[in-house]
Design a protein around this motif. Structure first.
Motif: not given
Length: 254
Positions: A25-27, A29-35, A41-47
Motif C-alpha cells: 500500500x505504501x511505496x 516515498x510515502x508512509x501509512x497514517x498512524x493517528x 490518499x484516495x487511491x490508497x483507500x481504494x487499494x
C-alpha cells in the motif's frame, strides 16, 4: 490527487493488514497514517478496500465503510515568514523619522499657538478701564475735598474736573508707552533665532564629551541637562538674559 482525513475505521483496517500488504500500500516515498486526522490518499483507500475481506453480512462495500465519516484533508497554513534584517532596519529607521516629524510638528504648532495667543490678546480689558475711571474720579473728589475752604464752588468744580482730565491723560499716556515697549520687546524676541546646543550626556563618573568627541568640563547641575535651549518661547527672553549675564561674568572673571 485527493487527500482525506484518517478515521478510526481506516486505522483499524490498516491494523488488520500483514506487513507485506502494508508495504504494497505504501511505496518507499510515502508512509501509512498512524493517528487520526492525518492525510491519506484516495487511491490508497481504494487499494486498502480491495485487500480487506468482505463477509456475507456486509451490505456495503469495504470502500464505502472506509469513506464513512472521512472528510477532505485541509493542510494547515504555512508559517509566516520572518522579516529579514534589512526590513527590520528599514522599519526602525522609518519609525524614528516619523517620530521626529511628529515632534517637530507638535513643537511648531505650540510655538505658533503661543504667538497667536500673544497677538490675539486684547490690550484693553474691563479691569483697566475701571482702574482708570476710579483714578480719575478719586483724584477729582480728593481735589474737591481739599478745596472745601474755598468760597467759590465753581472754581472748585473746575479745578476738580481739570485734575481728573490731567490724571486720565497721564494714565493713557503711561499705558500707551507700556504697550509700545511690550510690542517692541515682542518684535525683538521674534527676530531672535532659537539655539539648541548639545553639550554632552551625563553618564555617571564617565568622561563627558561633546558632539565632536572632545571632553567637556561641566558641573553636575548642568550635566543633568542634555540640551541647553534658549531664545524664543514663553520664557525665552528670561533664559537669554540669564545666559548673557552669566557670559559677562565669565568674561570678567577670565
Amino acid at each position: 490527487m485527493v487527500l482525506l482525513q484518517t478515521t478510526d475505521r481506516i486505522l483499524s483496517a490498516i491494523g488488520t493488514l500483514s506487513p507485506d500488504e502494508r508495504s504494497s500500500l505504501a511505496p518507499s516515498d510515502t508512509s501509512l497514517p498512524t493517528t487520526c486526522d492525518q492525510p491519506i490518499e484516495h487511491k490508497t483507500l481504494i487499494a486498502l478496500s480491495r485487500l480487506l475481506p468482505r463477509t456475507q453480512a456486509q451490505t456495503l462495500s469495504p470502500l464505502n465503510v472506509l469513506l464513512r465519516g472521512a472528510h477532505v484533508y485541509i493542510p494547515p497554513p504555512p508559517p509566516k515568514p520572518q522579516p529579514s534584517p534589512e526590513y527590520v532596519a528599514l522599519m526602525e529607521r522609518l519609525r524614528r523619522e516619523q517620530e521626529q516629524r511628529e515632534y517637530r510638528s507638535l513643537v511648531s504648532k505650540r510655538e505658533s499657538a503661543d504667538l497667536a495667543s500673544d497677538d490675539d490678546q486684547d490690550d484693553i480689558s474691563p479691569s483697566l478701564v475701571l482702574n482708570i475711571l476710579l483714578s480719575i474720579v478719586l483724584c477729582a473728589m480728593a481735589v474737591f475735598q481739599l478745596t472745601r475752604w474755598w468760597s467759590n464752588d465753581g472754581v472748585r468744580v473746575l479745578l476738580s474736573l481739570g485734575t481728573g482730565i490731567v490724571v486720565g491723560v497721564a494714565e493713557v499716556v503711561v499705558y500707551m508707552a507700556y504697550l509700545r515697549k511690550v510690542g517692541t520687546s515682542k518684535q525683538k524676541e521674534r527676530s531672535r533665532v532659537e539655539k539648541k546646543v548639545v553639550i554632552g550626556e551625563y553618564k555617571g563618573e564617565q568622561e563627558i564629551t561633546d558632539a565632536q568627541g572632545r571632553p567637556v568640563s561641566i558641573d553636575a547641575a548642568t550635566a543633568m541637562e542634555k540640551e541647553e535651549i534658549w531664545g524664543r518661547g514663553i520664557n525665552g527672553g528670561m533664559r537669554r538674559r540669564v545666559r548673557e549675564k552669566w557670559e559677562r561674568e565669565q568674561e570678567k572673571a577670565s
